[in-house]
Each structure stands twice: as structure tokens, then as C-alpha cells.
Design a protein around this motif. Sequence first.
Motif, short mmCIF file in Angstrom:
data_model
loop_
_atom_site.label_atom_id
_atom_site.label_comp_id
_atom_site.label_asym_id
_atom_site.label_seq_id
_atom_site.Cartn_x
_atom_site.Cartn_y
_atom_site.Cartn_z
N GLU A 372 0.85 -1.19 0.00
CA GLU A 372 0.00 0.00 0.00
C GLU A 372 0.89 1.24 0.00
O GLU A 372 1.89 1.28 0.72
N LEU A 373 0.51 2.23 -0.79
CA LEU A 373 1.34 3.44 -0.89
C LEU A 373 1.45 4.15 0.46
O LEU A 373 2.44 4.82 0.73
N ASP A 374 0.44 4.00 1.30
CA ASP A 374 0.49 4.63 2.62
C ASP A 374 1.70 4.16 3.43
O ASP A 374 2.20 4.89 4.30
N LYS A 423 -3.07 3.61 -11.91
CA LYS A 423 -3.32 2.38 -11.15
C LYS A 423 -3.34 1.15 -12.06
O LYS A 423 -3.15 0.03 -11.59
N MET A 431 -1.87 1.64 -5.01
CA MET A 431 -2.49 2.95 -4.93
C MET A 431 -3.92 2.88 -4.40
O MET A 431 -4.58 3.91 -4.25
N CYS A 434 -4.15 5.34 -0.51
CA CYS A 434 -3.29 6.54 -0.67
C CYS A 434 -3.75 7.67 0.23
O CYS A 434 -3.63 8.85 -0.12
#
Length: 498
Positions: A372-374, A423, A431, A434
Amino acid sequence: MASYKTLFQEKKNQNWLKASVAVDITRKGLIPFVTTVVTILHQAIRANVERTNCLPPGATCNSCTTPNVLPCRTRGFCGGVRSLPCKFHQHANFRNCPARICNDFKLGIEGHHRFNGPSWKNTNANDWCFNPWEVAKSFLPPDGYLNVQTADDTDINGIISLIINCTVFDNYFTCDLSLLHNICTKVRDIGRKLRHSPQLMMSDAELSECIDALKMLLKDNKYLASEPAAMDALTKLTLLENDKLRVSTDDLANVLSHAISTISEILKTEKNILQQHIQTLADEAVQSIAQARKEDNLELYSLKSTALKHDLQKHYLERCTSLDLGPMFDLNTPNLVEVYMPPKLSKSTVFKDSSDSSIGVNRNIVLTEIKELDEVFRNTGEQAKHIYITAKAGVGKSSFCKFIVRLWCAFQMNNREEIESLKSRGRGTYMNSCEELKNVQYVFYARLIDWRSRLCEMDDIVFYQVIRRLSKCEDYDMKFLREVLDKERCLIIFDGLD
């Protein structure tokens, strides 16, 4: 901006403040005109002194003070003193000017005073040759103007008194200023009435009379009617009269400050004034002004910060559009959004093992794939303050930085098409989460590979590498940038931090 109606609840108080604003508008409208005429007066007196004494043009004297050019017991200076010398002449005796200038300069001032009674206590002869306003102070009221240095610092009473007392102004008015009652004396009386209103009140009729007199003064068709500053003041008076003029908070603060100062002086001699009522009104006004100024600052910051965000987006859409494939590809530079494939990312976690003290501290590095981009923006569950992206040369670190910038722009502009396009390729599925990037208010992206300066401070680099390259860079100074960095959630990307 603030309205005079928001500072007081009582209608008569509102009228008083509205009249005070009108008087201040008129004062400002007269300043360029008065400054011009005073300069003409100064030049005329100097030219006459030079001609009378056969002096070369530009001759000056800075050795004489006012007591040097006035005999002891001069009326309006030390005329009421019985013993000689007076306190003004104890250390400076009357004498003839060694440069043959100041004595005749004094005669020139007297010759242009309508009542032959210059306010000598206001002025310093040491500066007559150089400063026209020092000469003008001789025509102001005798008390309260010693430290007034410019026309801008002079209140309406001083400005109008100068016009009345100095005969040079006769050439610029259609009315006869030598009459006991004329438009200037009427305006002067209005200013005095405002300053000496202990309860800060004015009736509707008095307000109407006040604004009409001020407009009549500015409409004098011999000179003021065509003078730009006076014309602008007349326009503002009309807008104010019709409640269409937005008055700055600082202007309202200045008007009230002068009123409170004047009323405080009155209270020293007039004990029957309702001091508590005045103080209550003053406190309410001060609080309202403070609140209005705070709101003004917040409004200005909001406008500038919104403009900065749009400016950054416009800049990035122009500068972060292309995908550089490198010198090995003989192709036109493709569009990043159309072809970029988000790469596989791994997070390095360092574990320290100091169980065997004889061999020091061992560090074990564990790589875990980012799903996950987070995760890029978090460290052990909390927001990361510093993020380092490392890889071998040429594998796409700079392209990834551009990708993050363009993704932020897409989130800010709610461009679903670009988001879905990014994506759809490579590892774009990470993504789906995010939230961290969506919550970033500002992204500052600087390519340090293009930077040759030795600046090391973060805000300096952002200012000169990013802000100064925006289309509206003149609207954003370093103070504003630091305010944004302090108040907002920002992401700063330094590409090429070697």
C-alpha cells in the motif's frame, strides 16, 4: 476589511466614526496638494534670500537654531518672559546668520503668514534650508506639532490651519481665505468638533453637514477639482456616504487611536466627562478591530495559500509531464501519465542486535514488499518525518518522484481519469490505499541535480528551487512560505539529495 458599523452598536457612534473616516480620507487627499504648495513656498523664500544677499544658488546654512534668529521676548516664542535671557536664549543668543541666510528666511516666513504670527516653537531654523516641511510647521497651530515630521504625520487641523495661515494658498482657491468664515474654516471647525466629542457621537444632520463640507472643499475648481489625490478622495467620500466604501482595519484603528488620545487629554481638565463610558466604547472598538485584523489576516492567508496550491499544480503539470527514458532510447519523450508503470517498492527495516558486546552492535536489514502506498509515508504505524528512496542509478528514482507529484495533483484536482490510468499498470494496485498522500496539502518538488547553490537550509532550497519558479512567484515571500510550512501538512521532495 472592517465596517464602521461593526465597531459600535449606537447609531450616533457609528455616525461619529463615519465622519472621522471621512475627515481622514479628506486629509489624505489634501496631502499631495499641500506638499506641492509648501515646496513652492520653500523655493520662493530661498530664491528671494539668495537674490537679496547676492548668494549663489543652493547656498545653505545649518549652524543657526531658532533662538539664533529670534530676539528674546519674540511674541509666540518667549514673549511672556520678564527676565532676560529666557530659557530659550540661555544657550543660544540672537545673532546675524553667518551665512546671511536665516534672518531673511525668517522674514520670508513672516511675510507669508496671514496673521504675522508664525508658530516658532514648532520649527527648527537649523533645517529651513533643507526641509520644506520644517518651514510649513511655522504655519501650523502653536501646540502639539513640534515632532510632526511630514505632511503624512499631520492631522486635519494642522493641514487646514496651514492652508488658512499661509497666503501662498490664496492662489489655489476660488474662495477668499482671508474671510473670517470660509470653506477651510468650516472644515477646521468640523475636525475640532469631532476631536472634542467626549462620547464619540454625531447626529445624522451633523454627519450630512460634515460630508457636504468636505466634498465642497475637494470640489474647489481652481485647483483641487483636477488634482488626482483630491479627486480620488472625493470619489471615496461619495462611496462612504452611500455605505459602499470598504475601509481598512488599520485606517479605523488610526482614527480611533487619535480620538482616544485626544479625549484622554480632555479628561485631564474636564472632570465631569463620563470616563467609564468612553473607556467601554474604546475597549469594544479595540476588541472589534483586533478581531477584524485577525480575520483580515486569515482571509489574506487563505487567498494566498489557495493561489499557491493552484500555482504549484500548474507548475507541476508543465514540468512533471514527460517521462525521461534516457539516452539509450531514440524516441520522443512520452507522457508520464500514459506510460508510467509504478514500480515494485520494498521497505528496509533495520534491526539492531547488541547481544554480543564483544563484537559491537550488529545491524540486520530486512526487506518487505510495500503493498500500500500509505506504507511509504508511515514508520511503525506513525507518519514518517523523513523518507529516503534509494536504488541503483537509472532505475527510475526521479521518475518515481514525478509520479508522486502527478498523483498528488490528480488527487487535488479530483482527476479520476489520471488516477485510474496510473493504477492500471505495473504495481499500481498499491495505490488503492493513498490516504496519506491525499491528506497532503502542499507538495514542494525540487530537482537538486539542477541546483548549483550551496544553500543548505530546507526552506531556502524550497524557496529558490520551487517558489521562485512559479508564475506568480512575486506574490510569495519567505515569510509566507514559512507560515505555510508551519501550518499546513506539506511533502517536500528533494530529487538527487546526494
